[in-house]
Design a protein around this motif. Structure first.
Motif, mmCIF file in Angstrom:
data_model
loop_
_atom_site.group_PDB
_atom_site.id
_atom_site.type_symbol
_atom_site.label_atom_id
_atom_site.label_comp_id
_atom_site.label_asym_id
_atom_site.label_seq_id
_atom_site.Cartn_x
_atom_site.Cartn_y
_atom_site.Cartn_z
ATOM 1 N N LEU A 54 19.355 32.939 87.361
ATOM 2 C CA LEU A 54 18.862 34.181 86.693
ATOM 3 C C LEU A 54 20.009 34.583 85.488
ATOM 4 N N ILE A 55 18.987 35.149 84.510
ATOM 5 C CA ILE A 55 18.977 35.156 83.575
ATOM 6 C C ILE A 55 18.608 36.468 82.675
ATOM 7 N N THR A 56 19.792 37.500 83.512
ATOM 8 C CA THR A 56 18.688 38.600 83.187
ATOM 9 C C THR A 56 19.776 39.773 81.487
ATOM 10 N N ASP A 57 18.812 40.474 81.543
ATOM 11 C CA ASP A 57 19.533 41.391 80.318
ATOM 12 C C ASP A 57 20.445 42.350 80.641
ATOM 13 N N VAL A 58 21.547 42.271 79.758
ATOM 14 C CA VAL A 58 22.706 42.967 81.173
ATOM 15 C C VAL A 58 22.306 44.807 80.996
ATOM 16 N N ARG A 59 21.577 46.238 79.897
ATOM 17 C CA ARG A 59 21.337 46.644 80.300
ATOM 18 C C ARG A 59 19.810 46.833 80.580
ATOM 19 N N MET A 60 19.337 47.517 80.754
ATOM 20 C CA MET A 60 17.648 48.016 81.929
ATOM 21 C C MET A 60 17.299 48.966 82.388
ATOM 22 N N PRO A 61 17.065 49.840 82.188
ATOM 23 C CA PRO A 61 16.958 51.556 83.310
ATOM 24 C C PRO A 61 16.731 50.829 83.871
ATOM 25 N N GLU A 62 17.325 52.271 85.147
ATOM 26 C CA GLU A 62 17.002 51.908 86.321
ATOM 27 C C GLU A 62 18.176 50.795 87.192
ATOM 28 N N ILE A 63 17.592 49.498 87.218
ATOM 29 C CA ILE A 63 18.804 48.545 87.723
ATOM 30 C C ILE A 63 18.962 47.632 86.107
ATOM 31 N N SER A 64 20.053 47.933 86.150
ATOM 32 C CA SER A 64 20.842 47.366 85.413
ATOM 33 C C SER A 64 20.991 45.440 85.622
ATOM 34 N N GLY A 65 21.568 44.443 84.733
ATOM 35 C CA GLY A 65 21.963 43.385 85.044
ATOM 36 C C GLY A 65 22.907 43.266 85.619
ATOM 37 N N LEU A 66 23.756 43.636 85.242
ATOM 38 C CA LEU A 66 24.751 43.626 85.919
ATOM 39 C C LEU A 66 24.541 44.258 87.757
ATOM 40 N N ASP A 67 23.958 45.435 87.922
ATOM 41 C CA ASP A 67 23.580 45.667 89.629
ATOM 42 C C ASP A 67 22.948 45.239 89.989
ATOM 43 N N LEU A 68 21.926 43.862 89.578
ATOM 44 C CA LEU A 68 21.186 42.924 89.987
ATOM 45 C C LEU A 68 22.366 42.126 90.273
ATOM 46 N N ILE A 69 23.270 41.711 88.851
ATOM 47 C CA ILE A 69 24.196 40.578 89.503
ATOM 48 C C ILE A 69 25.049 40.603 91.488
ATOM 49 N N ARG A 70 25.730 42.374 90.595
ATOM 50 C CA ARG A 70 26.388 42.716 92.513
ATOM 51 C C ARG A 70 25.508 42.656 93.158
ATOM 52 N N SER A 71 23.971 43.443 93.562
ATOM 53 C CA SER A 71 23.351 43.051 94.437
ATOM 54 C C SER A 71 23.268 41.777 94.847
ATOM 55 N N LEU A 72 23.971 40.727 94.457
ATOM 56 C CA LEU A 72 23.477 39.575 95.114
ATOM 57 C C LEU A 72 24.747 38.842 95.725
ATOM 58 N N GLU A 73 25.904 39.421 95.607
ATOM 59 C CA GLU A 73 27.170 38.456 95.518
ATOM 60 C C GLU A 73 26.920 38.135 97.049
ATOM 61 N N ASP A 74 26.554 38.737 98.340
ATOM 62 C CA ASP A 74 26.933 38.629 99.851
ATOM 63 C C ASP A 74 25.419 37.322 99.522
ATOM 64 N N ARG A 75 25.117 36.917 99.245
ATOM 65 C CA ARG A 75 23.677 36.444 99.089
ATOM 66 C C ARG A 75 24.228 35.058 99.448
ATOM 67 N N PRO A 76 24.279 34.733 100.909
ATOM 68 C CA PRO A 76 23.950 32.989 100.939
ATOM 69 C C PRO A 76 23.314 32.089 99.683
ATOM 70 N N ASP A 77 22.312 32.313 99.548
ATOM 71 C CA ASP A 77 21.544 31.574 98.041
ATOM 72 C C ASP A 77 21.230 32.104 96.814
ATOM 73 N N ARG A 78 22.831 33.361 96.537
ATOM 74 C CA ARG A 78 22.878 33.893 95.432
ATOM 75 C C ARG A 78 22.377 32.666 94.852
ATOM 76 N N PRO A 79 21.721 33.293 93.130
ATOM 77 C CA PRO A 79 21.509 32.454 92.298
ATOM 78 C C PRO A 79 22.643 32.062 91.548
ATOM 79 N N ALA A 80 22.981 31.394 89.848
ATOM 80 C CA ALA A 80 23.795 31.296 88.669
ATOM 81 C C ALA A 80 22.780 32.627 87.853
ATOM 82 N N SER A 81 24.217 32.776 87.264
ATOM 83 C CA SER A 81 23.655 34.126 86.798
ATOM 84 C C SER A 81 24.137 33.790 85.108
#
Length: 260
Positions: A54-81
């Motif tokens: 996952l290559i993501t802008d760190v600041r975006m409206p509504e869901i930021s890049g940080l929020d996105l990375i946090r949301s994937l923490e517990d997924r067994p298939d979470r991507p590198a970021s």
């Protein structure tokens, strides 16, 4: 063979399209390159697809890049970021790094830096998934026995070797003790003393270990696997598997497939 996927998330069209074009030329068909315009679209995409990077802008409206990375923490298939930021956003980058982000790219993005960090992130992701898969596949107690060279020679070692080759058969301690010409009570104490676990626990762990290998490496049904590792019914096999692994055989198979 699963084609690994890179997902680009940036609300600036020029940045997003520039990254995608650079990565498509570099990938030359080896990777699937996808892009979305914001965190909301990314969350929707990730709900139905798997990304390896996952290559993501760190600041975006509504869901930021940080929020996105946090949301994937517990997924067994979470991507590198990898995060994209401006010079004024380094506090966000530091937070992202604490969440395990591989690194960051500063705008305007340098193509060589983009390719270098992409290759590094994909390598780390592959190594992490390989380690996670190995950890899920290997029984920790059996692994510790072998790592510490605790498998003894003599009657206990002979029985261990026999068990490993005859998991599909009915195995009792009395029969194994007789096989090595020992009293059953004495053999029980000797086995626990030398192996560190009881004979029945050893048999169970070996059976479930073999079942995990079959679940991962074959398309045999759960019932067929139960039979191959010495269980008369798949219901009882599933019960034992859950007790040892805290997960059903079918779910285990699905999670291991996600780590491919």
């Amino acid at each position: 063979m699963v084609v690994r996927t890179i997902l680009i998330v940036d609300d600036e069209p020029g940045t997003r399209q520039g990254i995608r074009k650079t990565l498509e030329l570099w990938a030359d068909g080896r990777y699937r390159i996808e892009s979305v315009a914001n965190g909301v679209e990314a969350a929707e995409w990730l709900a139905h697809n798997t990304a390896h990077l996952l290559i993501t802008d760190v600041r975006m409206p509504e869901i930021s890049g940080l929020d996105l990375i946090r949301s994937l923490e517990d997924r067994p298939d979470r991507p590198a970021s990898v995060v994209i930021s401006g010079y004024a956003e380094f506090e966000y980058v530091q937070t992202a790094l604490r969440f395990g982000t591989v690194g960051y790219l500063l705008k305007p993005i340098d193509k060589d830096e983009l390719l270098e960090i992409t290759e590094r992130a994909l390598k780390q992701e592959e190594e992490r998934h390989r380690a996670e898969k190995l950890a899920k596949l290997v029984d920790p107690k059996l692994f510790a026995m072998e790592e510490e060279v605790l498998r003894p020679n003599g009657p206990v070692g002979e029985v261990m070797a026999y068990v490993d080759e005859h998991l599909q058969e009915h195995l009792t301690m009395a029969d194994m003790a007789a096989k090595v010409h020992l009293n059953a009570s004495y053999f029980s104490v000797l086995f626990k003393e030398q192996a560190g676990i009881t004979f029945s626990e050893y048999v169970t762990r070996r059976r479930i270990q073999r079942a995990k290998e079959l679940l991962t490496q074959t398309r045999l049904s759960v019932g067929e696997i139960a039979e191959q590792v010495g269980y008369n019914t798949d219901k009882y096999f599933i019960k034992v598997f859950k007790q040892l692994e805290q997960i059903s055989p079918s779910r285990y198979r699905n999670e291991m497939a996600a780590l491919q």
